[in-house]
Design an enzyme around this catalytic site. Structure first.
Site, PDB file in Angstrom:
ATOM      1  N   CYS A  94      -8.341 -13.866  -6.228  1.00 51.73           N
ATOM      2  CA  CYS A  94      -7.451 -13.183  -5.290  1.00 51.73           C
ATOM      3  C   CYS A  94      -6.642 -12.107  -6.024  1.00 51.73           C
ATOM      4  CB  CYS A  94      -6.519 -14.194  -4.625  1.00 51.73           C
ATOM      5  SG  CYS A  94      -5.347 -13.411  -3.503  1.00 51.73           S
ATOM      6  N   CYS A 136      -3.048 -11.738  -4.824  1.00 51.54           N
ATOM      7  CA  CYS A 136      -2.123 -12.802  -5.262  1.00 51.54           C
ATOM      8  C   CYS A 136      -1.775 -12.658  -6.742  1.00 51.54           C
ATOM      9  CB  CYS A 136      -2.745 -14.188  -5.071  1.00 51.54           C
ATOM     10  SG  CYS A 136      -3.667 -14.406  -3.563  1.00 51.54           S
ATOM     11  N   ASP A 137      -2.774 -12.367  -7.573  1.00 48.78           N
ATOM     12  CA  ASP A 137      -2.574 -12.482  -9.025  1.00 48.78           C
ATOM     13  C   ASP A 137      -2.601 -11.149  -9.777  1.00 48.78           C
ATOM     14  OD1 ASP A 137      -2.534 -15.238  -8.684  1.00 48.78           O
ATOM     15  OD2 ASP A 137      -4.709 -15.387  -8.861  1.00 48.78           O
TER      16      ASP A 137
END
Ligand code: NAP
Length: 304
Positions: free
Chosen positions: A133, A136-137
Site C-alpha cells: 500500500c 499507507c506507507d
C-alpha cells in the site's frame, strides 16, 4: 438467542455498503460484517477521479460517505470476522468470531486482498521495506529510492504518487508492455526520477536491518541486475478470499464467486457483489452497481 436480520452482508467495502444503503432504504433490517475497517480497497486510493458525478474525492472521504449513508439509514456494521455460513430451512446461519446470527438472505461482498509476489520469505519483509500500500506507507520513504512491482493502473498510480517525494522510483514489470492506462504511463515517462525496468523476473530481496536491494533477472539476456532500494511496493493485483463460502456457492478456478450481472449465485438467497464475483471490470462504479443489484435481488428473494 441469536440476532436475526433480513439481510446479512459480508464485507463493508464499496459493494457491501452500497448494498446496505439499498437494502436499508427498502425497509430491511441489515447487518454488515467487516473484519477490518470499513471502506475496502478504496481507502488506499489518494484520489478517485472516475466516479460519475464526483469530479474528485479522496478514497477515504468516499468510503466515509458510504459508511455514514448506510448507518444513517439504519444499517448496522459489526466489526466481526465471518467464519462460515450455512443454509437452514428458512434462511441462513452466519457464524462470526463474535457470535451466531440468522439471516433471511446473504450478500457476499468480500472484495479481494493484495496478491503477493510469491517470493521466498516475502512475508518476513513486510514492515521491513516491502509494502502492498503506497498510500499507507509511502511517506516512510521520503527522499529515498523505492521500487514498484506491477504494470497495472495501481502500480502506475503508486509510482506517480511515490515519484512526488521519493528520490527515485523504479517501476519493475514482468513484461515489456504495461497494462495500465496510457495517460498514466505518459505521466510517468515525463518524470525524471522514474525508471522503467521491464521484462524482468523478481529474483531476490536483500538487506540487513531492512530492504536494501532488489535483484531482478532480465528475461531476454538472463542477466541479473541489483537495484538499490529501501522500499518495494507490490501492486500486482488482487486475489479473492471466498474459501469459507465454498459450501454455499460455486467458486471459479481463481476463487471468485460464480455469479452473473444479476449477482445471483447458484444458491437461492445468496448474492455476490463487487470484486469477489466473476466479472470483467472491477471498478468502484461496478462495485457500487453490484451492491444495488444484489440488494434489490435479495429484497425480491425475501418477498418470494
Ligand atoms: P491489474 O490491472 O490486474 O494489474 C496487475 C499487474 O500485476 C499486471 O500488470 C500483471 O502483469 C502484474 N502481475 C500479476 N501477477 C503477477 C505476478 N505474480 N508477478 C508479477 N507481476 C504480476 O491490477 P491493479 O492494477 O491492481 O488493478 C485492478 C483493477 O482496478 C483494474 O481493473 C484497474 O484498471 C482498476 N484500477 C483502476 C484505477 C483507476 O481507474 N484510477 C486505479 C487502480 C486500479 P501482466 O500485465 O503481465 O498480466
Amino acid at each position: 438467542m441469536s440476532e436475526t436480520y433480513d439481510i446479512v452482508i459480508v464485507g463493508a467495502g464499496t459493494a457491501g455498503l452500497s448494498a446496505a444503503i439499498y437494502a436499508a432504504r427498502s425497509g430491511k433490517s441489515v447487518m454488515v460484517f467487516e473484519q477490518m475497517s470499513y471502506g475496502g480497497q478504496i481507502v488506499n486510493t489518494p484520489e478517485v477521479a472516475n466516479y460519475p458525478g464526483i469530479a474528485s474525492i479522496s478514497g477515504f472521504d468516499f468510503a466515509q460517505g458510504l459508511y455514514d449513508q448506510a448507518t444513517g439509514l439504519g444499517a448496522k456494521v459489526g466489526f466481526e470476522s465471518v467464519l462460515s455460513a450455512h443454509k437452514k430451512e428458512d434462511g441462513f446461519i452466519v457464524k462470526t468470531d463474535g457470535g451466531e446470527y440468522e439471516a433471511g438472505a446473504l450478500i457476499l461482498a468480500t472484495g479481494a486482498k493484495n496478491r503477493p509476489l510469491g517470493m521466498e520469505h516475502e512475508e518476513e519483509w513486510v514492515g521491513a521495506g516491502v509494502s502492498y500500500c503506497a498510500t499507507c506507507d509511502g511517506a516512510f520513504f521520503k527522499d529515498r529510492e523505492v521500487a514498484v512491482a506491477g504494470g497495472g493502473n495501481t502500480a502506475l498510480e503508486d509510482a506517480i504518487f511515490l515519484s512526488e517525494y521519493c528520490s527515485r522510483v523504479y517501476l519493475i514489470h514482468r513484461r515489456n508492455e504495461l497494462r495500465g492506462e496510457k495517460h498514466l504511463q505518459d505521466v510517468l515517462r515525463g518524470r525524471e526520477n522514474v525508471e522503467f525496468v521491464l521484462n524482468v523476473a523478481m529474483k531476490e530481496l536483500r538487506g540487513r536491518d531492512g530492504l536494501e536491494e532488489v535483484v531482478v533477472t532480465d528475461k531476454e539476456t538472463g542477466e541479473d541486475r541489483v537495484i538499490p532500494v529501501a522500499g518495494l511496493f507490490v501492486a500486482i493485483g488482487q486475489m479473492p478470499e471466498n474459501g469459507r463460502f465454498a459450501n454455499l456457492v460455486n467458486l471459479d478456478d481463481k476463487g471468485y464467486i460464480v455469479a452473473g450481472e444479476d449477482c445471483r449465485t447458484a444458491a437461492g438467497g445468496v448474492f455476490a457483489a463487487g470484486d469477489c464475483r466473476t466479472k470483467e471490470v472491477r471498478q468502484l462504479t461496478t462495485a457500487a452497481a453490484d451492491g444495488a443489484v444484489a440488494a434489490l435481488a435479495a429484497c425480491a428473494y425475501l418477498r418470494e
